[in-house]
Design an enzyme around this catalytic site. Structure first.
Site, PDB file in Angstrom:
ATOM      1  N   CYS A  10      -6.386  42.723  10.275  1.00  0.00           N
ATOM      2  CA  CYS A  10      -4.941  42.815  10.545  1.00  0.00           C
ATOM      3  C   CYS A  10      -4.172  41.605  10.050  1.00  0.00           C
ATOM      4  O   CYS A  10      -3.143  41.732   9.408  1.00  0.00           O
ATOM      5  CB  CYS A  10      -4.723  43.008  12.044  1.00  0.00           C
ATOM      6  SG  CYS A  10      -3.324  42.138  12.731  1.00  0.00           S
ATOM      7  N   CYS A  65     -11.913  40.898  18.664  1.00  0.00           N
ATOM      8  CA  CYS A  65     -10.625  41.444  19.113  1.00  0.00           C
ATOM      9  C   CYS A  65     -10.838  42.482  20.213  1.00  0.00           C
ATOM     10  O   CYS A  65     -10.123  42.497  21.214  1.00  0.00           O
ATOM     11  CB  CYS A  65      -9.876  42.056  17.932  1.00  0.00           C
ATOM     12  SG  CYS A  65      -8.294  42.798  18.397  1.00  0.00           S
ATOM     13  N   MET A 122      -1.368  52.328  22.098  1.00  0.00           N
ATOM     14  CA  MET A 122      -0.710  53.034  20.989  1.00  0.00           C
ATOM     15  C   MET A 122      -0.551  52.080  19.809  1.00  0.00           C
ATOM     16  O   MET A 122       0.189  51.096  19.888  1.00  0.00           O
ATOM     17  CB  MET A 122       0.660  53.555  21.425  1.00  0.00           C
ATOM     18  CG  MET A 122       0.610  54.543  22.582  1.00  0.00           C
ATOM     19  SD  MET A 122      -0.281  56.078  22.201  1.00  0.00           S
ATOM     20  CE  MET A 122       0.853  56.862  21.062  1.00  0.00           C
TER      21      MET A 122
END
EC number: 2.8.1.13
Length: 371
Positions: A204, A107, A17
């Protein structure tokens, strides 16, 4: 798509999530299909105390709100040290070597489908993990293939080519069967607060900061000359690491006497002389290549395409497929010849191969082949 399958009952799925719409709808769809669903929120970057560039706190809040709405548990885990060691240090090393890496691919390889899967297995006793990626899985003859997502504009197979068929077999990708607009419609219909949340873009750990400012805090810049492909000095660059092949914007080159009005592009980074070489026009000969050598190969099914296979590849995300022929120089080096010359193929980026809808795998672009 959303009816309960009795074979799913009792199967536990841990959904990554992120606080975005894709993972929110993934959790909902899996519940509708009969799975026992729980969420897991990853924190992969420790922000500065004053500036939360990754907005991790906001994302966690949104993820919690969605899980509360769906009536499922949300676990949290901090993978910041794994991310630093396996993704960020690689990112810096590649830039230092003059290449242009793709941290999203690393990642996925090291965090989302390795550390996450291990945590879901060992701590949460998962049967499957699920992510909000736009790809599909197809099981055939005892192996799991990865297919492009139905929404061609959102297909993320390019970023997932390092997965093994064992990892694919343990993963579910519910939104890969849908168009992005359908995903937002489902979220809105279910009253999920993420239904109109903007898609995350960029890297990010950089967030809203200027890329050059961020990179200069970790790597010392080395200014040098900008030269034309004929060797004329026409400006100064602040560091080769800030530029990539095919780049047009941000070069700071004004109008020059005796030059055409065609825009300037980066055609080469000369690391030995610390010179940025530029040429005019998007089809400049120095920008074009007829093929490439790639290494650090990874094949989803471990086999890879046959010697001499005619397949397609992408050398960057959202690129149109490039028809090509592949041969092997060694077990870990593939030689790729394009049917037609391609502009701005960039060492350090990934070459990802396809056979129709199937993502076969890929490797890191090492050397460009030119006539």
């Amino acid at each position: 798509m959303t009816s309960i399958d009795p074979t799913h009952l009792g199967k536990k799925v841990i959904v990554g999530m992120s606080g975005g719409v894709d993972s929110s709808v993934s959790a909902y769809l899996l519940m509708k299909q009969g799975y026992q669903v729980e969420g897991l929120f990853m924190k992969n970057w420790e922000e500065d105390d004053t500036d939360e560039y990754c907005a991790a706190a906001d994302d966690l809040k949104d993820a919690q709100a969605v899980c509360d709405k769906l009536g499922i548990k949300l676990h949290t885990v901090n993978f910041a040290s794994e991310y630093w060691d396996n993704v960020f240090e690689y990112f810096l090393a590649e830039y230092k070597a003059g290449r242009t890496p793709n941290p999203d691919i690393m990642c996925n390889k090291e965090i989302k489908f390795k550390a996450f899967l291990e945590f879901a297995d060992e701590i949460l006793d998962a049967d499957y993990i699920a992510m909000g990626h736009y790809v599909r899985r197809r099981d055939i003859d005892g192996t799991s293939q990865m297919l492009r997502g139905v929404d061609g504009n959102k297909d993320q197979s390019y970023f997932l080519y390092t997965l093994s068929h064992e990892q694919v077999a343990r993963s579910l990708f519910p939104v890969g069967e849908l168009e992005k607009s359908e995903v937002r419609d489902i979220a809105k219909e279910m009253g999920l607060i993420t239904h109109d949340k903007k898609d995350s873009t960029g890297i990010c750990f950089i967030g809203e900061r200027k890329f050059t400012d961020f990179l200069s805090t970790f790597l010392p810049a080395q200014p040098g000359n900008i030269e034309t492909s004929e060797g004329e000095v026409i400006g100064q660059h602040q560091g080769l690491m800030y530029h990539t092949l095919g780049q047009r914007k941000g070069l700071g080159i004004g109008g020059l006497k005796n030059s055409s009005e065609d825009p300037w592009y980066v055609v080469e980074k000369d690391l030995v002389r610390n010179v940025l070489v530029v040429g005019q026009g998007g089809n400049h000969p120095r920008l074009m290549s007829n093929g490439l050598l790639a290494n650090q190969l990874h094949w989803v099914d471990r086999k890879g395409p046959a010697e001499g296979a005619k397949i397609t590849l992408k050398t960057r995300y959202r690129q149109h497929d490039v028809p090509c022929t592949v041969t092997y120089d060694s077990d870990d080096q593939i030689r790729v010849i394009f049917d037609e010359a391609v502009a701005a193929v960039t060492p350090g980026q990934s070459a990802v191969f396809y056979d129709g809808e199937i993502c076969l795998g890929g490797g890191i672009i090492d050397v460009l082949i030119r006539d």
